[in-house]
Design a protein around this motif. Structure first.
Motif, PDB file in Angstrom:
ATOM      1  N   PRO A  63       0.857  -1.220  -0.147  1.00 58.37           N
ATOM      2  CA  PRO A  63      -0.136   0.143  -0.018  1.00 58.37           C
ATOM      3  C   PRO A  63       0.890   1.108  -0.063  1.00 58.37           C
ATOM      4  N   HIS A  64       0.252   2.309  -0.346  1.00 60.25           N
ATOM      5  CA  HIS A  64       1.102   3.480  -0.708  1.00 60.25           C
ATOM      6  C   HIS A  64       0.134   4.535   0.226  1.00 60.25           C
ATOM      7  N   MET A  65       1.045   5.390   1.165  1.00 61.57           N
ATOM      8  CA  MET A  65       0.486   6.192   2.022  1.00 61.57           C
ATOM      9  C   MET A  65       1.220   7.726   1.987  1.00 61.57           C
TER      10      MET A  65
ATOM     11  N   PHE B 134       1.801   6.267  -8.038  1.00 56.82           N
ATOM     12  CA  PHE B 134       1.355   4.921  -7.488  1.00 56.82           C
ATOM     13  C   PHE B 134       0.752   4.319  -8.742  1.00 56.82           C
ATOM     14  N   LEU B 135      -0.213   4.831  -9.604  1.00 55.46           N
ATOM     15  CA  LEU B 135      -0.686   4.456 -10.656  1.00 55.46           C
ATOM     16  C   LEU B 135       0.426   3.905 -11.619  1.00 55.46           C
ATOM     17  N   HIS B 136       1.383   4.659 -11.863  1.00 51.96           N
ATOM     18  CA  HIS B 136       2.535   4.282 -12.860  1.00 51.96           C
ATOM     19  C   HIS B 136       3.201   2.959 -12.365  1.00 51.96           C
ATOM     20  N   HIS B 137       3.582   2.948 -10.913  1.00 52.31           N
ATOM     21  CA  HIS B 137       4.267   1.855 -10.385  1.00 52.31           C
ATOM     22  C   HIS B 137       3.156   0.639 -10.510  1.00 52.31           C
ATOM     23  N   ALA B 138       1.897   0.845  -9.931  1.00 53.51           N
ATOM     24  CA  ALA B 138       1.163  -0.221 -10.170  1.00 53.51           C
ATOM     25  C   ALA B 138       0.800  -0.856 -11.670  1.00 53.51           C
ATOM     26  N   ALA B 139       1.042  -0.023 -12.470  1.00 53.32           N
ATOM     27  CA  ALA B 139       0.621  -0.414 -14.040  1.00 53.32           C
ATOM     28  C   ALA B 139       1.829  -1.265 -14.467  1.00 53.32           C
TER      29      ALA B 139
ATOM     30  N   LEU C 168      -3.861   4.691  -0.663  1.00 57.74           N
ATOM     31  CA  LEU C 168      -4.162   4.252  -1.836  1.00 57.74           C
ATOM     32  C   LEU C 168      -3.765   2.649  -1.996  1.00 57.74           C
ATOM     33  N   GLU C 169      -4.474   1.854  -2.361  1.00 64.99           N
ATOM     34  CA  GLU C 169      -4.229   0.535  -2.324  1.00 64.99           C
ATOM     35  C   GLU C 169      -4.560  -0.477  -3.672  1.00 64.99           C
ATOM     36  N   LEU C 170      -3.807  -1.155  -4.274  1.00 62.72           N
ATOM     37  CA  LEU C 170      -4.508  -1.787  -5.334  1.00 62.72           C
ATOM     38  C   LEU C 170      -4.716  -3.135  -5.057  1.00 62.72           C
ATOM     39  N   HIS C 171      -6.254  -3.574  -5.633  1.00 62.13           N
ATOM     40  CA  HIS C 171      -6.611  -4.839  -5.351  1.00 62.13           C
ATOM     41  C   HIS C 171      -6.879  -5.321  -6.574  1.00 62.13           C
ATOM     42  N   ASP C 172      -7.340  -6.722  -6.752  1.00 65.20           N
ATOM     43  CA  ASP C 172      -7.362  -7.557  -7.986  1.00 65.20           C
ATOM     44  C   ASP C 172      -8.289  -6.555  -9.168  1.00 65.20           C
ATOM     45  N   ASP C 173      -9.368  -5.934  -8.546  1.00 63.22           N
ATOM     46  CA  ASP C 173     -10.377  -5.248  -9.755  1.00 63.22           C
ATOM     47  C   ASP C 173     -10.475  -3.747  -9.631  1.00 63.22           C
TER      48      ASP C 173
ATOM     49  N   CYS D 142     -13.770   6.109   2.254  1.00 61.80           N
ATOM     50  CA  CYS D 142     -13.309   4.875   1.281  1.00 61.80           C
ATOM     51  C   CYS D 142     -13.884   5.189   0.010  1.00 61.80           C
ATOM     52  N   ALA D 143     -13.225   4.927  -1.110  1.00 63.98           N
ATOM     53  CA  ALA D 143     -13.844   4.892  -2.705  1.00 63.98           C
ATOM     54  C   ALA D 143     -13.120   3.930  -3.332  1.00 63.98           C
ATOM     55  N   HIS D 144     -13.839   3.145  -4.167  1.00 63.30           N
ATOM     56  CA  HIS D 144     -13.404   2.049  -4.861  1.00 63.30           C
ATOM     57  C   HIS D 144     -13.370   2.349  -6.419  1.00 63.30           C
ATOM     58  N   ALA D 145     -12.437   2.584  -7.051  1.00 65.63           N
ATOM     59  CA  ALA D 145     -12.403   3.190  -8.273  1.00 65.63           C
ATOM     60  C   ALA D 145     -12.053   1.756  -9.280  1.00 65.63           C
ATOM     61  N   PRO D 146     -12.529   1.613 -10.531  1.00 63.60           N
ATOM     62  CA  PRO D 146     -12.128   0.207 -11.209  1.00 63.60           C
ATOM     63  C   PRO D 146     -10.770   0.604 -11.832  1.00 63.60           C
ATOM     64  N   TRP D 147      -9.927  -0.833 -11.756  1.00 61.36           N
ATOM     65  CA  TRP D 147      -8.652  -0.902 -12.326  1.00 61.36           C
ATOM     66  C   TRP D 147      -8.916  -1.021 -13.876  1.00 61.36           C
TER      67      TRP D 147
END
Length: 133
Positions: free
Chosen positions: A3-5, A29-34, A71-76, A128-133
């Motif tokens: 996770p990124h804080m 974060f998005l760049h690294h996650a990608a 920010l945290e990346l989950h499966d979807d 908390c908000a869940h945005a689509p990956w």
């Protein structure tokens, strides 16, 4: 993924530095996650940046203390969590054309799959908000 804080301090009046910092950290974060998940940024990267901007702006505009972005990346989806010092729930307002706002929650609702608010042990709240990956 780890996770990124990011901890955001109170802004100097009339500066956009905390939201700029939050957007920059989110973009990183998005760049690294990608790189971990796929060779490109997620399709909804711009929507994630807008949601972060709205949540951080609201936290800093409507509370007396600092805000934290997680920010945290989950499966979807990407989980966006913004914690502030106020226990008062966020309010949806009618959008105003006079520049006084009211568009934020409407945007967040349209750009995310799910939102909810959790109380914090210190007496504040986390949105908390869940945005689509």
């Amino acid at each position: 993924m780890v996770p990124h804080m990011l901890i955001l301090d109170r802004p100097v009046p009339r500066t956009g530095l905390p939201t700029t910092t939050a957007r920059g950290a989110t973009d990183d974060f998005l760049h690294h996650a990608a790189q971990v998940r796929a060779p490109a940024r997620p399709e909804y990267a711009d929507a994630v940046l807008l949601v972060v901007t709205e949540l951080v702006t609201n936290a800093l505009r409507h509370t007396d203390g600092p805000a934290a972005l997680h920010l945290e990346l989950h499966d979807d989806h990407i989980e966006i969590r913004v914690t502030d010092t106020s226990p008062k729930p966020a309010e949806r307002r009618l959008p105003q054309t006079n520049g006084s706002g009211g568009y934020g929650w409407h945007l967040i609702d349209r750009l995310t799959n799910h939102t909810h608010t959790e109380p914090t042990p210190a007496g504040g709240k986390t949105i908390c908000a869940h945005a689509p990956w």
